[in-house]
Design an enzyme around this catalytic site. Structure first.
Site, mmCIF file in Angstrom:
data_model
loop_
_atom_site.group_PDB
_atom_site.id
_atom_site.type_symbol
_atom_site.label_atom_id
_atom_site.label_comp_id
_atom_site.label_asym_id
_atom_site.label_seq_id
_atom_site.Cartn_x
_atom_site.Cartn_y
_atom_site.Cartn_z
ATOM 1 N N GLY A 11 0.947 -1.287 -0.126
ATOM 2 C CA GLY A 11 0.003 -0.148 -0.100
ATOM 3 C C GLY A 11 0.866 1.212 0.017
ATOM 4 O O GLY A 11 1.598 1.499 1.136
ATOM 5 N N GLY A 15 4.380 8.184 1.214
ATOM 6 C CA GLY A 15 5.032 8.529 2.470
ATOM 7 C C GLY A 15 6.247 7.578 2.423
ATOM 8 O O GLY A 15 6.593 6.624 1.647
ATOM 9 N N MET A 37 -4.293 3.890 -3.064
ATOM 10 C CA MET A 37 -5.524 4.028 -2.889
ATOM 11 C C MET A 37 -6.251 5.391 -2.718
ATOM 12 O O MET A 37 -5.724 6.036 -1.804
ATOM 13 C CB MET A 37 -5.972 3.131 -1.453
ATOM 14 N N CYS A 102 -10.518 2.701 9.695
ATOM 15 C CA CYS A 102 -10.163 2.856 8.244
ATOM 16 C C CYS A 102 -9.336 1.566 8.076
ATOM 17 O O CYS A 102 -9.294 0.833 6.811
ATOM 18 C CB CYS A 102 -9.246 4.208 7.765
ATOM 19 N N CYS A 199 -7.764 9.962 8.936
ATOM 20 C CA CYS A 199 -7.222 8.987 8.038
ATOM 21 C C CYS A 199 -7.648 8.880 6.863
ATOM 22 O O CYS A 199 -9.074 9.324 6.477
ATOM 23 C CB CYS A 199 -7.496 7.548 8.555
#
Length: 368
Positions: A11, A15, A37, A102, A199
């Site tokens: 994912g 970052g 996503m 989340c 989130c």
């Protein structure tokens, strides 16, 4: 790369943690691909720019590492399974944790299913600071090696099956090491600051954002003695133990101690405050939790000794946990604890192992 190399979908958030996770997995011999996503459609200009920049950073990292980046839109799932519940909790006067929701509904459900079914993944991976270990044939969730960054609090809803399908490469490292790896590799995310805020919705002015979806109802601020000393702009903007943003800084009750939120009367739309961060009205001897998730998925009966966190970054609190019924427990702390907040999560530990947790239904006040 051998033909039998396991396929991992990382994912990629744009970052530093997910960037380094992808590289670490490559070094470990996995066949690595990335997935970005998109989980929020209500784009204003500022949010659109942030999401676009994150996608560009994720793409730049994948290009540098020579891996493919897929994109997927989970906005409908996010709205239905995270955001609507988040709003309902605020409306009811509670303080939910959207990051936990989340992770439960998006990252380790929608993403996990998409990666396995659509992309043929053997595993997914994220940049969370947690570790996994197999004990007695079941995968356990452990705290991250870097105690300052440990994120097990946010992942307590995961089952041992979900953990078995997930890899957490940076959980074995400390944050400065992760940044150094990114710098040495020349990744664009090396110096990018850690994201905060709700989130997936990014960093924005929280009051203004919440006010778009829930009309604020101003009401009275009263002291524990019943004196009216101000007006709040909406109960949903306040949480137990809050000190800033009350707008009553100049009002003192014969003492120089600052004011803290100690309770919310949702029915009458009243915010109740007291002076001092250890005021008896702010202290709890325990809590009742519901909506329980145990990592091993074994029903909990009887009692146990362990430690608990009632919020992120809190020092572990020694406690005794007692089953009330199949989905409710009573938790009694060894020492009273301040600002136990309904709607937040209570997460339980046995040493390094995260056992699971639940939603705080009510706090058990210090007898006054």
């Amino acid at each position: 790369m051998s033909e039998t190399a396991k396929k991992v979908i990382v994912g990629m958030s744009g970052g530093v943690d997910s960037s380094v996770s992808a590289w670490l997995l490559q070094q470990q011999g996995y066949q690595v691909e990335g997935l970005f996503m998109k989980n929020w459609e209500e784009d204003d200009g500022e949010e659109y720019c942030t999401a676009a920049a994150d996608l560009a950073d994720a793409q730049a990292v994948c290009d540098k590492l020579g891996i493919e980046l897929h994109t997927v839109n989970f906005a409908a799932e996010y709205w239905d399974n995270v955001f609507e519940l988040f709003l309902a909790e605020y409306k009811a006067g509670r303080t939910p944790n959207p990051d936990i929701l989340c992770n439960k509904e998006i990252k380790f459900k929608a993403f996990l299913e998409f990666a396995a079914e659509d992309l043929g993944a053997d595993y997914i991976a994220t940049g969370h600071y947690v570790r996994r270990a197999d004990v007695d044939g079941k995968s356990r969730l452990l705290r991250g090696l870097d105690s300052n960054k440990d994120q097990s609090y946010f992942l307590y809803t995961l089952s041992h099956e979900q953990i078995a399908q997930s890899l957490f490469p940076v959980g074995e490292l400390e944050k400065p090491q992760v940044r150094k790896i990114a710098e040495d590799l020349g990744l664009v995310t090396a110096k990018k600051k850690d994201s905060t805020g709700i989130c997936f919705i990014g960093e924005r002015k929280f009051r203004e954002f919440l006010g778009r979806y829930l009309p604020a109802q101003p009401g009275k601020i009263i002291t524990v003695d019943g004196d009216e000393i101000g007006e709040h702009q909406g109960l949903m903007y306040h949480t137990l133990g809050q000190r800033k943003g009350l707008g009553i800084g100049g009002t003192k009750d014969g003492t120089e101690e600052p004011w803290y939120v100690v309770d919310k009367d949702v029915e009458n739309n009243i915010l109740i405050v007291a002076q001092g961060h250890e005021h008896p009205r702010l202290m709890s001897v325990g809590l009742i939790a519901q909506q329980l998730h145990w990592v091993d998925r074994e029903p909990f009966t009887g009692t146990m000794r362990c430690t608990v966190k009632t919020r992120y970054r809190q020092t572990d609190i020694p406690c005794t946990v007692k089953a009330l019924d199949a989905d409710r427990i009573e938790v009694i702390f060894d020492e009273p604890v301040a600002a136990v907040t309904p709607g937040q999560s209570a997460v339980f530990y046995n040493g390094e192992v995260c056992l699971g947790g639940g939603i705080i239904e009510q706090r058990l006040p210090l007898p006054v």
